[in-house]
Design a protein around this motif. Sequence first.
Motif, short mmCIF file in Angstrom:
data_model
loop_
_atom_site.label_atom_id
_atom_site.label_comp_id
_atom_site.label_asym_id
_atom_site.label_seq_id
_atom_site.Cartn_x
_atom_site.Cartn_y
_atom_site.Cartn_z
N GLU A 67 9.04 -1.04 -0.84
CA GLU A 67 10.28 -0.29 -0.79
C GLU A 67 11.09 -0.65 0.45
O GLU A 67 10.57 -1.22 1.40
CB GLU A 67 10.00 1.21 -0.78
N PRO A 91 10.05 4.29 4.01
CA PRO A 91 9.72 3.42 2.88
C PRO A 91 8.23 3.14 2.78
O PRO A 91 7.55 2.96 3.80
CB PRO A 91 10.50 2.13 3.19
N ILE A 151 15.52 5.70 -0.31
CA ILE A 151 14.45 4.72 -0.48
C ILE A 151 14.64 4.03 -1.83
O ILE A 151 14.76 4.69 -2.85
CB ILE A 151 13.07 5.39 -0.44
N ALA A 152 14.65 2.69 -1.81
CA ALA A 152 14.84 1.93 -3.04
C ALA A 152 13.70 0.95 -3.25
O ALA A 152 13.21 0.34 -2.28
CB ALA A 152 16.16 1.16 -2.98
N PRO A 153 13.25 0.76 -4.51
CA PRO A 153 12.28 -0.30 -4.79
C PRO A 153 12.94 -1.66 -4.52
O PRO A 153 14.03 -1.93 -5.05
CB PRO A 153 11.97 -0.12 -6.27
N ARG A 191 15.27 3.15 -10.37
CA ARG A 191 14.30 4.16 -10.84
C ARG A 191 14.67 4.86 -12.14
O ARG A 191 13.90 5.69 -12.63
CB ARG A 191 14.04 5.21 -9.76
#
Length: 311
Positions: free
Chosen positions: A28, A24, A104-106, A91
């Motif tokens: 993130e 990340p 991976i995520a915001p 996204r």
Amino acid sequence: MQAIQIHAFEPDNLCFETLDTPTPGPGEVLIRNLAAGVNPIDWKTCSGGGAAGFIESFPWIPGWEFSGEVLALGEGVTQFKIGDPVLGFIRFPHPAGCYAEQLIAPASEITLRPEGLDATTAAGLGLAGLTAWQALFDKGQLQAAEQVLILAGAGGVGHLAVQLAVQAGAQVSATSSPANHAYLKTLGCQQTLDYQELDMRALADTYDLILDGVGGETAIDALLALKPGGRLVTLPSVTAAQVSAAAEGSDVTVLPIRVEPNAAQLAQLAERAAKGLLKLKIAQVLPLSQAAEAHRLSASGHISGKLVLQV
């Protein structure tokens, strides 16, 4: 980790492969994925349609919605901790990589999974739930006591939109096949209409708001059923311009929509689902390795409810 990747926009292109674990960046989080929702936009994009214009390079991991647990935090992330159960719609329409064991995520686009909401349901809630919410309330500006018609009411977006509109105090009608009429009644739908026998001329000047999950000539015909000043929110982007053109010069408004990630709205949807106030219909759960079969089922058009990949 293992993930589904495509290397080109072509049929039968889903590959189950082993990849390195991602790291990340600032803002993130690294997620251990438990489940990923499957949507028509997924297989359309893998075939070169849908959101393919936003895919800038290969290989590409499909999927935009997930449910999992936080494994690691990027710099500046303070609203989550390691081990938190979370869900997200992320996204979109850019690559998000949710068909994977880790992703991976915001942090700004995910929310905590409330107690009482299982991971499978949570994974399927994002795209359809946010589309229904944003179509009804952000675009459609739905008000209590208004007359609403939901085209394809038993579909993935439609069955959630029925429930949200009923809870908002609207008078809700929906189209579907007769086999789904009883089901729609259980969701609070006041009137069910057979889409195969529908004559919009008989419904002229009836509805304040129509949520169109079909598009094309069906949506154009539905314009006849709007009251003067009425609104039609159309979901299918491929026919949005055609439907908008048909309404030009009339006293009704066509509003195209593309769903956007929204963690605050997703949190509200998740809380309702956890309390049993919003019911997501799950059609089938398949392992991640069978993503190609999930796409085949979705593309068949004969699935009633949500397809979810278990990771």
